[in-house]
Design a protein around this motif. Structure first.
Motif, PDB file in Angstrom:
ATOM      1  N   ILE A  32       0.823  -1.215   0.000  1.00 14.76           N
ATOM      2  CA  ILE A  32       0.000   0.000   0.000  1.00 14.76           C
ATOM      3  C   ILE A  32       0.854   1.262   0.000  1.00 14.76           C
ATOM      4  O   ILE A  32       0.725   2.090  -0.887  1.00 14.76           O
ATOM      5  CB  ILE A  32      -1.025   0.015   1.156  1.00 14.76           C
ATOM      6  CG1 ILE A  32      -1.967  -1.173   1.022  1.00 14.76           C
ATOM      7  CG2 ILE A  32      -1.802   1.321   1.165  1.00 14.76           C
ATOM      8  CD1 ILE A  32      -2.913  -1.337   2.179  1.00 14.76           C
ATOM      9  N   ILE A  33       1.726   1.429   0.972  1.00 15.69           N
ATOM     10  CA  ILE A  33       2.549   2.641   1.051  1.00 15.69           C
ATOM     11  C   ILE A  33       3.496   2.723  -0.147  1.00 15.69           C
ATOM     12  O   ILE A  33       3.736   3.789  -0.684  1.00 15.69           O
ATOM     13  CB  ILE A  33       3.324   2.682   2.381  1.00 15.69           C
ATOM     14  CG1 ILE A  33       2.353   2.754   3.555  1.00 15.69           C
ATOM     15  CG2 ILE A  33       4.278   3.864   2.417  1.00 15.69           C
ATOM     16  CD1 ILE A  33       3.002   2.583   4.898  1.00 15.69           C
ATOM     17  N   GLN A  39       3.042   1.695  -3.194  1.00 13.71           N
ATOM     18  CA  GLN A  39       2.369   2.073  -4.434  1.00 13.71           C
ATOM     19  C   GLN A  39       1.734   3.459  -4.361  1.00 13.71           C
ATOM     20  O   GLN A  39       1.350   4.024  -5.383  1.00 13.71           O
ATOM     21  CB  GLN A  39       1.269   1.051  -4.782  1.00 13.71           C
ATOM     22  CG  GLN A  39       1.798  -0.261  -5.294  1.00 13.71           C
ATOM     23  CD  GLN A  39       2.270  -1.185  -4.189  1.00 13.71           C
ATOM     24  OE1 GLN A  39       1.836  -1.065  -3.052  1.00 13.71           O
ATOM     25  NE2 GLN A  39       3.160  -2.105  -4.525  1.00 13.71           N
ATOM     26  N   PHE A  40       1.636   4.024  -3.176  1.00 12.54           N
ATOM     27  CA  PHE A  40       0.963   5.310  -2.991  1.00 12.54           C
ATOM     28  C   PHE A  40       1.630   6.424  -3.799  1.00 12.54           C
ATOM     29  O   PHE A  40       0.946   7.219  -4.454  1.00 12.54           O
ATOM     30  CB  PHE A  40       0.907   5.688  -1.506  1.00 12.54           C
ATOM     31  CG  PHE A  40       0.207   6.981  -1.252  1.00 12.54           C
ATOM     32  CD1 PHE A  40      -1.170   7.064  -1.362  1.00 12.54           C
ATOM     33  CD2 PHE A  40       0.921   8.128  -0.930  1.00 12.54           C
ATOM     34  CE1 PHE A  40      -1.829   8.259  -1.137  1.00 12.54           C
ATOM     35  CE2 PHE A  40       0.275   9.322  -0.707  1.00 12.54           C
ATOM     36  CZ  PHE A  40      -1.098   9.390  -0.808  1.00 12.54           C
ATOM     37  N   ASP A  41       2.963   6.518  -3.761  1.00 17.10           N
ATOM     38  CA  ASP A  41       3.634   7.600  -4.488  1.00 17.10           C
ATOM     39  C   ASP A  41       3.476   7.436  -5.997  1.00 17.10           C
ATOM     40  O   ASP A  41       3.274   8.414  -6.717  1.00 17.10           O
ATOM     41  CB  ASP A  41       5.107   7.699  -4.093  1.00 17.10           C
ATOM     42  CG  ASP A  41       5.893   6.443  -4.439  1.00 17.10           C
ATOM     43  OD1 ASP A  41       5.308   5.348  -4.394  1.00 17.10           O
ATOM     44  OD2 ASP A  41       7.096   6.565  -4.740  1.00 17.10           O
ATOM     45  N   THR A  66      -0.114   8.398  -6.884  1.00 17.94           N
ATOM     46  CA  THR A  66      -0.285   9.845  -6.750  1.00 17.94           C
ATOM     47  C   THR A  66       0.247  10.564  -7.983  1.00 17.94           C
ATOM     48  O   THR A  66      -0.437  11.414  -8.569  1.00 17.94           O
ATOM     49  CB  THR A  66       0.424  10.361  -5.491  1.00 17.94           C
ATOM     50  OG1 THR A  66      -0.106   9.694  -4.350  1.00 17.94           O
ATOM     51  CG2 THR A  66       0.250  11.853  -5.329  1.00 17.94           C
TER      52      THR A  66
END
Length: 96
Positions: free
Chosen positions: A42-43, A45-47, A50
């Motif tokens: 999750i974290i 793939q977040f960037d 975004t």
């Protein structure tokens, strides 16, 4: 996050840097080096998500604005000189 978004949007709208930012965004998305590693669920793939969402939304908005200006430009010849000046003002406003 809003500071990054505002900076990204302003630079993307500047004609001189537009293609550089698009290319850099695509390279960042394809590069194995990230701000947060993709191995972290999750974290990681977040960037990437975004950057992808901001790039897609801004490119879509630029294309819509370009289409509006082009479609208004086709009406120039049928509406006269006063209308031509208004269209030119819109074009200068968006720096297209």
């Amino acid at each position: 996050m809003s500071g990054f978004y505002n900076w990204y949007r302003n630079v993307l709208r500047h004609p001189k840097y537009r293609w550089l930012i698009i290319a850099a965004s695509l390279i960042y998305l394809l590069s194995p080096l990230d701000i947060s590693p993709d191995l972290v669920p999750i974290i990681g793939q977040f960037d990437d998500v975004t950057v992808m969402v901001i790039l897609a939304s801004e490119l879509t908005q630029l294309l819509v604005e370009r289409i509006i200006v082009i479609s208004k430009g086709s009406e120039i010849f049928s509406r006269g000189i006063g209308y031509t000046q208004r269209v030119m003002n819109v074009t200068q406003e968006y720096e297209l």
